[in-house]
Design a protein around this motif. Sequence first.
Motif, short mmCIF file in Angstrom:
data_model
loop_
_atom_site.label_atom_id
_atom_site.label_comp_id
_atom_site.label_asym_id
_atom_site.label_seq_id
_atom_site.Cartn_x
_atom_site.Cartn_y
_atom_site.Cartn_z
N ASN A 76 0.90 -1.24 0.12
CA ASN A 76 0.16 0.08 -0.03
C ASN A 76 0.76 1.24 0.00
O ASN A 76 0.16 2.33 -0.09
CB ASN A 76 -0.77 -0.01 1.35
N GLY A 77 1.99 1.21 0.24
CA GLY A 77 2.98 2.54 0.27
C GLY A 77 4.30 2.08 0.28
O GLY A 77 4.99 1.09 0.02
N LYS A 78 5.18 3.18 0.45
CA LYS A 78 6.52 3.17 0.47
C LYS A 78 7.19 2.86 1.73
O LYS A 78 6.55 2.69 2.73
CB LYS A 78 7.35 4.66 0.00
N SER A 127 7.06 -6.46 9.28
CA SER A 127 7.51 -5.39 8.33
C SER A 127 6.97 -4.02 8.85
O SER A 127 6.81 -3.13 8.00
CB SER A 127 7.05 -5.65 7.10
N CYS A 128 6.60 -4.00 10.00
CA CYS A 128 6.13 -2.42 10.61
C CYS A 128 7.15 -2.28 11.80
O CYS A 128 7.22 -3.01 12.53
CB CYS A 128 4.80 -2.55 10.93
N ASP A 183 -1.46 -2.42 5.91
CA ASP A 183 -1.09 -1.27 6.43
C ASP A 183 -0.50 -1.34 7.94
O ASP A 183 -0.98 -2.48 8.45
CB ASP A 183 -2.30 -0.20 6.70
N CYS A 184 0.41 -0.53 8.06
CA CYS A 184 1.18 -0.81 9.35
C CYS A 184 0.15 0.49 10.53
O CYS A 184 -0.01 1.52 10.26
CB CYS A 184 2.43 -0.07 9.62
N ALA A 185 -0.15 -0.25 11.72
CA ALA A 185 -1.05 0.35 12.43
C ALA A 185 -0.39 1.18 13.60
O ALA A 185 0.61 0.94 13.92
CB ALA A 185 -2.06 -0.55 13.16
N LYS A 217 5.76 2.50 11.44
CA LYS A 217 6.37 2.66 9.63
C LYS A 217 6.56 1.56 9.13
O LYS A 217 7.22 0.46 9.43
CB LYS A 217 7.66 3.48 9.73
N ALA A 218 6.24 1.44 7.73
CA ALA A 218 6.55 0.23 6.89
C ALA A 218 8.11 0.25 6.78
O ALA A 218 8.63 1.33 6.17
CB ALA A 218 5.80 0.20 5.77
#
Length: 499
Positions: free
Chosen positions: A337-339, A400-401, A424-426, A430-431
């Motif tokens: 979902n993101g960088k 991975s968070c 997503d990371c909650a 950060k990812a």
Amino acid sequence: MKRNARKRRTPLAVKAVAASAALALGGGGLLWANFYASAHESANQAGTGNRTKAASNRIVAITCPDVRQRLGTVPPAIQGEIDRELAGLDRQTTAFNQRLAAAGEEQAKDPEFIENSLIQLLQRSRTTVLQRIPVKITQAGGTAPGDLLDLARCTAVPAGQKDTGGQQDSGGQKDGGGQQDGGGGQKGGLGGQAGNGPTAADFVDITKVRPNIRAKAADGRNASTGTFTTRCGVNANKLRNSDNVIVAPGVTNGAHHTHDYVGNQKIDAFSDNGNFLQGTTSCRNKNDKSSYYWPVLRVQDGTQEADHDKLGGGKEGNVGRILTPKQVEIKYVGNRNGKVVPMPQFLRIITGDAKTTTNGLANANANWSCTGFEDRVQLTEQYPVCPRGSNVVRTFAFQSCWDGANVDSANHRSHVAFTDRNGDCANGFKAIPQLTMRLVYKVAPPAIVNGQVKNPYAVDGFPEQLHKPATDHDDFISITTGNLARKIADCVNRGRNCA
């Protein structure tokens, strides 16, 4: 059976067992200085009836709660000291399981032997340590959990019991991976060349397991779709030890099982941030000095390895021929979902749980399969029996968070996390690039004859964990030079495939 109906050991007999256990601890004898201190009431009384009843069966292990799971924040100044206290608890449990393994005759003669001469003494010893830990945390300015003494109580595991841990939950998707559905359990007897597993029920013919992999979710518009592969070999030089510098720094044999190491060649119990960078590396990219290590896989075929008479090896039930992987693939992938941001220097991550037989499967992340079946079947609670021409595969997808601040935490888990089901990371995490590892082994299929397994294979583990497949785990310390951590993140973010 009521407490007043029990046989009581004479003081001489109790002292003899205590002395035997203290000797089994090797260098940890100081832990027994206050051995006869009064135990917390819950340690002596809670669950006594159940344990006494279980003692009438054959007891195959003594298991105790994992204190590390209960710790919150520990002041950094005493983190190593607390880790060493926890390693001492592991050493105690191991010593009593060694005593149990040699106590077949005593068990047969006296159903109360395990309770009176082992469990109660172990609980008293644990209580002494569990009284010290909160004091040390408080004196260092931290807030100690108020219920640690409840974790003094230990349990006898009778033959045939499937597990002793918490709620069994082999499902759940982690970082976009497949749904876990191993199933199966122990059906009697203990098995294994060393008498502590695995059993026939720990194996399943993979050709008879229905597919259990869910389709991977689609990447989002801002996904980081690249990959970075690092080639670090298969540990052909046999760099191994039974330390674990992450959870037991400064403690020889802190893992109580043997690890294979690739990457950094200077990793043992006495390594630290101050000398990690001094180590050479087995990786082709010499800027990758990270440490990648995992429990060895053994075939219990009667082979006596060099550690057959050593702690971490045969003395703790880890026996048989150690298999070197025929292939080790280490790859960093992105977030769907993101960088991602670069991994911080000296970040430590443990994926999976070496104590699932005690803790339950909440933190299990074992993935077993066979070549040709990986996209259809992944197992957590059983080892696969692969068809002719197919190899055994262990895969790991790490958390991975990252919390953005800490390279480690008191329980060595809470500073990192898996993405949620949406990828997503909650909680403001950060990812980071997700480390994935794939280990391939050529293993002769074990034979199941009359309900018994012959020449089984199994991962090394703590003796009371019974070599269950769900206890598989993997460890990692990020150590890089030449700005490699940023290069990995940039590669992944740009959608490139780098090596």
